[in-house]
Design a protein around this motif. Sequence first.
Motif, PDB file in Angstrom:
ATOM      1  N   LYS A   1     -84.362   7.650  56.793  1.00  0.00           N
ATOM      2  CA  LYS A   1     -83.913   6.258  56.704  1.00  0.00           C
ATOM      3  C   LYS A   1     -83.871   5.579  58.062  1.00  0.00           C
ATOM      4  O   LYS A   1     -84.347   4.468  58.216  1.00  0.00           O
ATOM      5  CB  LYS A   1     -82.543   6.200  56.042  1.00  0.00           C
TER       6      LYS A   1
ATOM      7  N   ASN B   1     -87.075   1.656  59.276  1.00  0.00           N
ATOM      8  CA  ASN B   1     -87.830   1.728  58.024  1.00  0.00           C
ATOM      9  C   ASN B   1     -87.748   0.355  57.369  1.00  0.00           C
ATOM     10  O   ASN B   1     -86.710  -0.020  56.843  1.00  0.00           O
ATOM     11  CB  ASN B   1     -87.234   2.805  57.116  1.00  0.00           C
TER      12      ASN B   1
ATOM     13  N   ASN C   1     -81.396  11.359  54.680  1.00  0.00           N
ATOM     14  CA  ASN C   1     -81.276  10.844  53.310  1.00  0.00           C
ATOM     15  C   ASN C   1     -79.797  10.528  53.090  1.00  0.00           C
ATOM     16  O   ASN C   1     -79.012  10.605  54.021  1.00  0.00           O
ATOM     17  CB  ASN C   1     -81.840  11.843  52.283  1.00  0.00           C
TER      18      ASN C   1
END
Length: 122
Positions: free
Chosen positions: A2, A21, A91
């Motif tokens: 992320k 991202n 994550n």
Amino acid sequence: MKELTLTLRGMRGSTVYKIINEADKFELRLYREKFINGETVLELESSTVIDIYMFIEHMNKCGVISWDGFHGKHPRNVKDGIMFDFTAVINDEQIISADGSENFPKGYHEFVRGLNNMLETL
């Protein structure tokens, strides 16, 4: 992955590397921290789009996952040095966090060299 932030602070200023991202595109950005009008401001110095799979391979090669919880105390009798602060959100459940002062985890220098090499291939 992320996001990722690596901040390096030294006597001559601070550098911040970020992986952003956005819209399924991963971008490596290099900022310089500046102190302007009483506030810390990040000034973009360079950026490049990266292949996230290549980047994750680089992280794995440098052993970044093993850095979690690393806290490198400043070595005795060392008058100067670089402090680092590292956070990666892999994550929703896995976050890697590490910091140190002129004391770095194994693979750290190779990791930073890789970031600089990615930025130089613009």
